[in-house]
Scaffold this motif. Sequence first.
Motif, PDB file in Angstrom:
ATOM      1  N   LYS A  90     -12.553  34.182 -59.887  1.00 54.13           N
ATOM      2  CA  LYS A  90     -13.302  33.577 -58.882  1.00 54.13           C
ATOM      3  C   LYS A  90     -14.560  33.001 -59.118  1.00 54.13           C
ATOM      4  O   LYS A  90     -15.085  31.892 -58.960  1.00 54.13           O
ATOM      5  CB  LYS A  90     -13.129  34.103 -57.672  1.00 54.13           C
ATOM      6  CG  LYS A  90     -11.681  33.935 -57.260  1.00 54.13           C
ATOM      7  CD  LYS A  90     -11.716  34.770 -55.761  1.00 54.13           C
ATOM      8  CE  LYS A  90     -10.136  34.778 -55.125  1.00 54.13           C
ATOM      9  NZ  LYS A  90      -9.907  35.547 -53.793  1.00 54.13           N
ATOM     10  N   GLU A  91     -15.425  34.104 -59.826  1.00 51.19           N
ATOM     11  CA  GLU A  91     -16.810  33.933 -59.932  1.00 51.19           C
ATOM     12  C   GLU A  91     -16.955  32.970 -60.972  1.00 51.19           C
ATOM     13  O   GLU A  91     -18.090  32.211 -60.997  1.00 51.19           O
ATOM     14  CB  GLU A  91     -17.399  35.330 -60.316  1.00 51.19           C
ATOM     15  CG  GLU A  91     -17.581  36.275 -58.986  1.00 51.19           C
ATOM     16  CD  GLU A  91     -18.148  37.575 -59.217  1.00 51.19           C
ATOM     17  OE1 GLU A  91     -19.120  37.614 -60.109  1.00 51.19           O
ATOM     18  OE2 GLU A  91     -17.745  38.586 -58.530  1.00 51.19           O
ATOM     19  N   SER A  92     -16.285  32.946 -62.195  1.00 54.93           N
ATOM     20  CA  SER A  92     -16.649  32.286 -63.220  1.00 54.93           C
ATOM     21  C   SER A  92     -16.180  30.621 -62.840  1.00 54.93           C
ATOM     22  O   SER A  92     -16.870  29.874 -63.342  1.00 54.93           O
ATOM     23  CB  SER A  92     -15.800  32.651 -64.446  1.00 54.93           C
ATOM     24  OG  SER A  92     -14.126  32.667 -64.181  1.00 54.93           O
ATOM     25  N   THR A 127     -13.222  26.670 -52.402  1.00 57.57           N
ATOM     26  CA  THR A 127     -12.793  27.313 -51.251  1.00 57.57           C
ATOM     27  C   THR A 127     -11.739  28.356 -51.739  1.00 57.57           C
ATOM     28  O   THR A 127     -11.113  28.084 -52.670  1.00 57.57           O
ATOM     29  CB  THR A 127     -12.395  26.661 -50.098  1.00 57.57           C
ATOM     30  OG1 THR A 127     -11.250  25.800 -50.784  1.00 57.57           O
ATOM     31  CG2 THR A 127     -13.469  25.472 -49.757  1.00 57.57           C
ATOM     32  N   GLU A 128     -11.487  29.384 -50.812  1.00 57.68           N
ATOM     33  CA  GLU A 128     -10.543  30.384 -50.921  1.00 57.68           C
ATOM     34  C   GLU A 128      -8.880  29.451 -51.359  1.00 57.68           C
ATOM     35  O   GLU A 128      -8.133  29.870 -52.088  1.00 57.68           O
ATOM     36  CB  GLU A 128     -10.039  31.415 -49.921  1.00 57.68           C
ATOM     37  CG  GLU A 128      -9.235  32.316 -50.261  1.00 57.68           C
ATOM     38  CD  GLU A 128      -9.355  33.425 -51.547  1.00 57.68           C
ATOM     39  OE1 GLU A 128      -8.593  33.856 -52.076  1.00 57.68           O
ATOM     40  OE2 GLU A 128     -10.630  33.557 -51.531  1.00 57.68           O
ATOM     41  N   SER A 129      -8.869  28.616 -50.239  1.00 54.92           N
ATOM     42  CA  SER A 129      -7.637  27.945 -50.419  1.00 54.92           C
ATOM     43  C   SER A 129      -7.406  27.049 -51.682  1.00 54.92           C
ATOM     44  O   SER A 129      -6.295  26.841 -52.099  1.00 54.92           O
ATOM     45  CB  SER A 129      -7.494  27.095 -49.225  1.00 54.92           C
ATOM     46  OG  SER A 129      -6.385  25.965 -49.116  1.00 54.92           O
ATOM     47  N   VAL A 188       1.388  32.245 -56.413  1.00 55.56           N
ATOM     48  CA  VAL A 188       2.213  31.358 -55.700  1.00 55.56           C
ATOM     49  C   VAL A 188       2.766  30.374 -56.799  1.00 55.56           C
ATOM     50  O   VAL A 188       4.056  30.471 -56.857  1.00 55.56           O
ATOM     51  CB  VAL A 188       1.698  30.631 -54.329  1.00 55.56           C
ATOM     52  CG1 VAL A 188       2.561  29.637 -53.950  1.00 55.56           C
ATOM     53  CG2 VAL A 188       1.173  31.236 -53.438  1.00 55.56           C
ATOM     54  N   SER A 189       1.973  29.800 -57.597  1.00 50.88           N
ATOM     55  CA  SER A 189       2.746  28.826 -58.657  1.00 50.88           C
ATOM     56  C   SER A 189       3.451  29.547 -59.550  1.00 50.88           C
ATOM     57  O   SER A 189       4.602  28.887 -60.123  1.00 50.88           O
ATOM     58  CB  SER A 189       1.591  27.765 -59.224  1.00 50.88           C
ATOM     59  OG  SER A 189       0.611  28.936 -60.013  1.00 50.88           O
ATOM     60  N   GLY A 190       2.998  30.799 -59.744  1.00 56.25           N
ATOM     61  CA  GLY A 190       3.859  31.648 -60.848  1.00 56.25           C
ATOM     62  C   GLY A 190       5.070  32.101 -60.343  1.00 56.25           C
ATOM     63  O   GLY A 190       6.158  31.925 -60.948  1.00 56.25           O
ATOM     64  N   ASN A 228      -0.735  34.573 -49.842  1.00 58.79           N
ATOM     65  CA  ASN A 228       0.136  33.902 -48.772  1.00 58.79           C
ATOM     66  C   ASN A 228       1.412  33.580 -49.373  1.00 58.79           C
ATOM     67  O   ASN A 228       1.342  32.305 -49.789  1.00 58.79           O
ATOM     68  CB  ASN A 228      -0.607  33.014 -48.057  1.00 58.79           C
ATOM     69  CG  ASN A 228       0.153  32.695 -46.892  1.00 58.79           C
ATOM     70  OD1 ASN A 228       1.102  33.078 -46.200  1.00 58.79           O
ATOM     71  ND2 ASN A 228      -0.288  31.399 -46.431  1.00 58.79           N
ATOM     72  N   MET A 229       2.546  34.185 -49.622  1.00 55.51           N
ATOM     73  CA  MET A 229       3.654  33.951 -50.303  1.00 55.51           C
ATOM     74  C   MET A 229       4.599  33.068 -49.101  1.00 55.51           C
ATOM     75  O   MET A 229       5.038  33.817 -48.660  1.00 55.51           O
ATOM     76  CB  MET A 229       4.113  34.896 -50.996  1.00 55.51           C
ATOM     77  CG  MET A 229       5.197  34.802 -52.096  1.00 55.51           C
ATOM     78  SD  MET A 229       4.434  33.743 -53.328  1.00 55.51           S
ATOM     79  CE  MET A 229       3.571  35.160 -54.129  1.00 55.51           C
TER      80      MET A 229
END
Length: 226
Positions: free
Chosen positions: A21-23, A37-39, A175-177, A201-202
């Motif tokens: 997230k930071e990178s 954003t987180e979403s 989720v995508s995985g 959030n699965m």
Amino acid sequence: MINTIIFDFNGTMFFDGRIQKESWGEFLKEEFTRIMTESEFEKHVAGRNNRDTLEYYSGRKISDEELEVLTNKKEQIYRDMCLSRPKEFHLVDGLTDFLSVCLKNGIKLNIATASERPNVEFFFKHLDLEKWFDVESVSLNDGTLPGKPAPDMFLRAIENIDSSPYNSAIFEDSVSGIQAANSANVGKVILVEDPDLDVVNMPSNLRADEAIQNYFRVSETLMKRK
């Protein structure tokens, strides 16, 4: 009977959610003056290949040459962060013993990752992955396969070690995985959760047979097909 285990890498074997997230946040702010954003991280970054993410933020198709330049810039930020944080840059607790037990019991192991080859080689070098995995068998982002949630990367990882989806378990964190693992129709799907991050959030329509936060007590049921 499960005789093959396929791991996603980031967030599954190495809890790098905060570093990712930071990178990405630093890179996107510098390159596109965008605040992630987180979403957006869950939908357009986690588990996705770099082309998907970069085309989302740029709002256009990007050439292979531009993709290489942008990817190298972002991944150098990521690798520098990993090396600057030795307390975070290590395999998930209990994983090394679990991998060794798998090999002792004849379980085939491989990795299917959205990372490009330079990052895979970086992980192999600094985390001693050659003890358990063959880098040439890893299914990685080489531009020839669609990224997750398509199942292709997992299916290639399984094929590369002469196994079948029916006999395979997939360990994933995004989720995508999990979507990709479901689409691959494998015998087991295991959700790996980073205890330092918010619970993913699965969607309720996705199958995850078990959820773990470390590998100390991975149950024997992972080796058996329900």
